[in-house]
Design a protein around this motif. Sequence first.
Motif, PDB file in Angstrom:
ATOM      1  N   ALA A 130      -8.240  -2.032  -9.918  1.00  7.47           N
ATOM      2  CA  ALA A 130      -7.242  -3.073 -10.166  1.00  7.47           C
ATOM      3  C   ALA A 130      -5.718  -3.142 -10.566  1.00  7.47           C
ATOM      4  N   SER A 131      -5.186  -2.460 -11.444  1.00  7.55           N
ATOM      5  CA  SER A 131      -4.278  -2.169 -12.099  1.00  7.55           C
ATOM      6  C   SER A 131      -3.946  -1.096 -11.243  1.00  7.55           C
ATOM      7  N   LYS A 173      -6.718 -13.145 -12.287  1.00  5.61           N
ATOM      8  CA  LYS A 173      -5.984 -13.410 -11.411  1.00  5.61           C
ATOM      9  C   LYS A 173      -5.002 -13.708 -11.535  1.00  5.61           C
ATOM     10  N   PRO A 225      -2.690   0.916  -7.966  1.00  6.96           N
ATOM     11  CA  PRO A 225      -3.153   0.782  -6.468  1.00  6.96           C
ATOM     12  C   PRO A 225      -3.846   1.685  -6.062  1.00  6.96           C
ATOM     13  N   PRO A 245     -13.934  -3.945 -12.638  1.00  5.16           N
ATOM     14  CA  PRO A 245     -12.628  -3.502 -11.653  1.00  5.16           C
ATOM     15  C   PRO A 245     -11.336  -3.977 -11.990  1.00  5.16           C
TER      16      PRO A 245
END
Lengths: 496, 278
Positions: free
Chosen positions: A430-431, B91, A433, A426
């Motif tokens: 995820a980086s 994160k 968009p 992912p």
Amino acid sequence: MENIIDYLKAERSQEWRNEIRKSMKTKERTSKVRASMPEADPDVRNKSNVEVNTGLDKDIAILEAQRCIDCPTPTCIDGCPVGIYIPKFIKKIEVGDFLAAASVLKETNGLPAVCGRVCPQEKQCEASCFYTLKLNKPPVAIGYLERFAADYERNSGKATVPEVAGSSKVKVAVVGSGPAGLAASGDLAKLGYDVTVFEALHEIGGVLKYGIPEFRLPNDIVDFEIENLRKMGVKFRNNFLVGKTASFEDLKADGFEAFFVGSGAGLPRFMNIPGENYNGIFSSNEYLTRVNLMNAAKPEFDTPVISGKNVAVIGGGNTAMDSVRTAKRLGAKRAMIIYRRSEEEMPARIEEVKHAKEEGIEFMNLHNPLEYYADETGRVKSAKIQKMKLGEPDASGRRRPIPIEGSEFVIDVDTVVVSVGVSPNPIVPASLPKLEITDWGTIVVDKDTMQSSTMPEIFAGGDIVRGGATVILAMGDGRKAAAGMHKYIQEKTKAN
Amino acid sequence: MSKILEKEFFSENVAKIDLYAPEIAKSRKPGHFVIIKIGDKGERVPLTIASSDNEKGTITLVVQKVGVTSAKLLKLEVGDEVTDVVGPLGKATHIEKVGTVLCAGGGVGVAPLMPIVEGFKKAGNRVITVLAARTKELVILEEQMRRYSDEVIIMTDDGTYGRQGLVTQGMEEVIKREKVDMSVIIGPAIMMKFGALTTKKYNIKTYVSLNTIMVDGTGMCGACRVSVGGKTRFVCVDGPEFDAHQVDFEQMMMRMGAYKDQEYAAYQKYLGTLETVA
């Protein structure tokens, strides 16, 4: 495609090809028996890391090359995702010019010694060989011959580096150094780009290093092919996670004009059954990474691994076979495959299943784990297993496994390796968009250019697009993407 | 390769190390971690980043000697190189204005808590920090914490500094005294477990940062998996921060002990090699 057909025709009508074709009657060629691959003794190899397949020798390779009738329209090439000029390299072997054969391989394939070992040729080139299609005979052993030529060149000390077009100042980035990324970087280098490959791990090679075991693909072979790419000017950055260490925007600001994302399907799936988080239960990725990449089984390395006595590997793919055969080599008394369908539906290569059986691997086909139990320290000690039967075919075309109620029983296991597939990693999606991804997390690309549907500077291939496929399909994607990137950059340059 | 530019021992077994890693220094945010590996035969180990200096291009790690890798790292001197450093991983902490934030740090967990305390303070929150340690000399980064906290409460097990008692006592005192809107707890697993139980009693939203066993740190292996709210999550890509009241700490502690015997044997062997050299 037109010019490829013309190219093949022109090559085939060269004097040396005509001569070698005429040197033997077709009937004589087709009456020869397919070579078999020499193998290390199962009882020796299942206790060590020696390579299982030992490779053809010169004389056998020439005999096998003679079987190829050099078809006017070679269908085998259609079966090769990287489009190797198969008859041409085989005929070079037949005339005894093995180095030239290797050069032919390298025209379209940057990793021939790897592909000669791990490609499922029976589903690719050899499945569309004239022998298979028309003669109903075993196909020419294209894979064995590919390996032979690549190994011969490597061992000769006379390996050549493919020519690269005059060096360009245009910078392109390749994200991930697995088979897709290596294939893309080789082609981009040949086209003259300034290529940097970014790899998150400390070693270059991706799944070729962390996943596929030494006994099937020795690391020094992978390193040799990587060294070749270095000689072609490809730069490698290890310990660099694109999207984290630096963003795509940062790299664009650094002058990178296009990106190939080959970040793989590095997210293991589990079955979500009770007890699956007990100690001694690994994903196949973890188990193989500890042993292959981190050398955990060697005492001089710091990384530990649990080497069990009773090891169950859940799944029926090539990764499951790699895991169970690794467990055997780490000293397991019982190393078994637990697979919910029958051998016929197994996705693993027939050769891998055969090798596993020879090495003493037990197969519990039509079985499925339901729950794990642990001792007081939290280490798995047993598994509840259910018997299965086959029903109607499902969406994959394979017969659906159906549980047999009341058939449950418990077996002792002290190590379990879960090898039921992987999901796309992912981190890259995820980086970005704006990147279009599917519900499964794979990147949406044009199937010919491998260009992202929403971000024109991003191209992708391999498992991050396919969700879980083979080395050679990933490499095919890498090559297509390199061509796509070249076109994109040329058009962009023209527009400016 | 990342060069060690500074090294300072806080106590016999705990040191602060500044590593030259300019890209990571630029990209990292509170909550992020790195994976390091020492030597060709080393193990990959996760360490949370305590702070960074963008001008010097350094990241700061606070390391406690607990096994072979941390012992090897603490043995390296200024000018030596750490073979592999990759990050920032995980994160980042979600920092916003929530009101009053109660931060609790235990042992070297205080180091990763530092940027979080700073972040919440700069976002306009009232920040109360509880630092806990076994004994006085193990209390670390007190001065830095005071800079960004409205109040710092120090708890030691033996009463040699601050007040005698557990971290939970210090936390509960604050909770009883004033309205706490959120809590962040970082430290040993057992401390986070009891800290989480404390805030749960008062229904305060709480986050913990988990430091489980990892191999790649990028989602690939699943060694770091934990149960959160009954679902298996990966600390490396889904975390490292999770809702403290949903984490299955018992399972996590069990999993962190998976290689206890091998780790102990390897450490003894490592200490043995040091003696032979000496």
